[in-house]
Design a protein around this motif. Sequence first.
Motif, PDB file in Angstrom:
ATOM      1  N   SER A  20       2.986   6.204  -7.241  1.00  0.00           N
ATOM      2  CA  SER A  20       1.755   6.981  -7.719  1.00  0.00           C
ATOM      3  C   SER A  20       2.235   8.477  -7.548  1.00  0.00           C
ATOM      4  O   SER A  20       2.021   9.308  -8.711  1.00  0.00           O
ATOM      5  CB  SER A  20       0.383   6.925  -7.031  1.00  0.00           C
TER       6      SER A  20
ATOM      7  N   LYS B 271       1.382   3.925  -3.159  1.00  0.00           N
ATOM      8  CA  LYS B 271       1.155   5.363  -3.045  1.00  0.00           C
ATOM      9  C   LYS B 271       2.110   6.310  -3.372  1.00  0.00           C
ATOM     10  O   LYS B 271       2.243   7.372  -4.073  1.00  0.00           O
ATOM     11  CB  LYS B 271       0.662   5.713  -1.494  1.00  0.00           C
TER      12      LYS B 271
ATOM     13  N   ASN C 110      -4.327   2.397 -11.239  1.00  0.00           N
ATOM     14  CA  ASN C 110      -4.219   3.671 -10.584  1.00  0.00           C
ATOM     15  C   ASN C 110      -4.025   4.921 -11.670  1.00  0.00           C
ATOM     16  O   ASN C 110      -4.441   5.847 -11.344  1.00  0.00           O
ATOM     17  CB  ASN C 110      -3.178   3.867  -9.564  1.00  0.00           C
TER      18      ASN C 110
ATOM     19  N   ILE D   3       1.656   8.976   5.244  1.00  0.00           N
ATOM     20  CA  ILE D   3       0.778   8.105   5.144  1.00  0.00           C
ATOM     21  C   ILE D   3       0.355   7.556   6.320  1.00  0.00           C
ATOM     22  O   ILE D   3       0.797   7.722   7.199  1.00  0.00           O
ATOM     23  CB  ILE D   3       1.179   6.559   4.333  1.00  0.00           C
TER      24      ILE D   3
ATOM     25  N   THR E 188       0.761  -1.329   0.138  1.00  0.00           N
ATOM     26  CA  THR E 188       0.104   0.042   0.015  1.00  0.00           C
ATOM     27  C   THR E 188       0.908   1.225   0.057  1.00  0.00           C
ATOM     28  O   THR E 188       0.615   2.107  -0.797  1.00  0.00           O
ATOM     29  CB  THR E 188      -0.919  -0.028   1.236  1.00  0.00           C
ATOM     30  N   PRO E 189       1.974   1.292   1.006  1.00  0.00           N
ATOM     31  CA  PRO E 189       2.529   2.598   0.936  1.00  0.00           C
ATOM     32  C   PRO E 189       3.325   2.766  -0.258  1.00  0.00           C
ATOM     33  O   PRO E 189       3.652   3.838  -1.081  1.00  0.00           O
ATOM     34  CB  PRO E 189       3.423   2.404   1.763  1.00  0.00           C
TER      35      PRO E 189
END
Length: 324
Positions: free
Chosen positions: A82, A79, A111, A179, A75-76
């Motif tokens: 992106s 992110k 994404n 985050i 997840t991190p």
Amino acid sequence: MSTLLTHIAISDGKIKRSSLEVLSRMHQLANEYGHDTEAVIIDEQPSQYVDEVAKYGASTIYTIENPIFKNHRNTPLLKALSAVMDEANPYIFGFGSTEGTKDILGALAANQDAAVLSDVSEFDLIDDGISATRPVMAAKILSENEAHGDQILVSVRSGSYDLNESQTDAETVNIDFSIDEDKIQSTLREIIGADSDKIDLSEAETIVAAGRGAKDEEGQDLINELASTLNAGIGASRALTEAGVMDPSLQIGQTGKVVSPQLYIAVGISGAIQHVAGMANSKVIVAINKDPDAPIFDIADYGIVGDLYKVLPPFIEELKTIKS
Ligand SMILES: Cc1cc2nc3c(=O)[nH]c(=O)nc-3n(C[C@H](O)[C@H](O)[C@H](O)COP(=O)(O)OP(=O)(O)OC[C@H]3O[C@@H](n4cnc5c(N)ncnc54)[C@H](O)[C@@H]3O)c2cc1C
């Protein structure tokens, strides 16, 4: 002029060689087609790797720093990747094909609305995208692919390209990143690492692989001695992992690891298609087998037909003499 961006993966405090191979290739393409070479390092302390990355042609190096990147977490990382795509707007974003990138590449493409070609062994720029060769069906087939679009992600098998140094005075750009731990739905509970004295097969420059022919203690001792003389990683055929002689994590092939070292020495391995699927991309293949008709000789660059128990001791002694 567009940006060719490379993700620099860090593992156990070291830059993964496969990332630098991709960066070297990206720099070559950037020079050929008049684009910019850029790189991104995402880590708890990315600045310590900047000088090394600058040796491979990146004119801008993005860094994203956060303690959460101490260990790989999807997840991190997603992110952060992106965020760097939003900042750098890369035309091509290249990755070493690692377990980590396999986990997130599809999600990143979705994404960012980007095209993606994963696990390729060669790639080139074409008019409005890239063309790439991808080994499929246990490497029995090399499929030729093209991806078109404004942004294209590509992951490249390790060993596909040589390292090519080209020192730059790179500009470093830090991208702010935060985050909220509470918003990450997965929890990292435990990491079970390989023994620290084992060489990572996916990054190893030399691999000594043992097959059924070397299954007894004497054979294993010879394999260990050859590997330590060459500072090589040790791999195995499924015959040995299934028999419990060697750890399953060392299996190379269709249902094991895919490797592409500079030098692969197959000892007492017949060369079944399922094994070859994992090592056919090696730069130089040496086979030692007592059967002159063993299929491994069909793909070997150098072959020694003989009993490994007789061949290896003088072979190892000679290597030691050369090294000293
Ligand atoms: C679905 C599926 C997936 C598979 N996935 C994999 C995989 O990921 N990886 C993998 O490796 N296999 C895999 N296999 C198994 C594969 O088909 C072979 O059975 C396996 O690779 C054979 O291992 P080997 O070459 O060590 O043994 P063998 O085929 O038994 O070969 C041993 C070789 O050693 C030689 N030899 C024996 N004694 C000596 C000596 N004293 N000196 C020199 N040479 C000697 C022999 O001549 C022989 O060529 C898979 C099979 C299936 C069906």
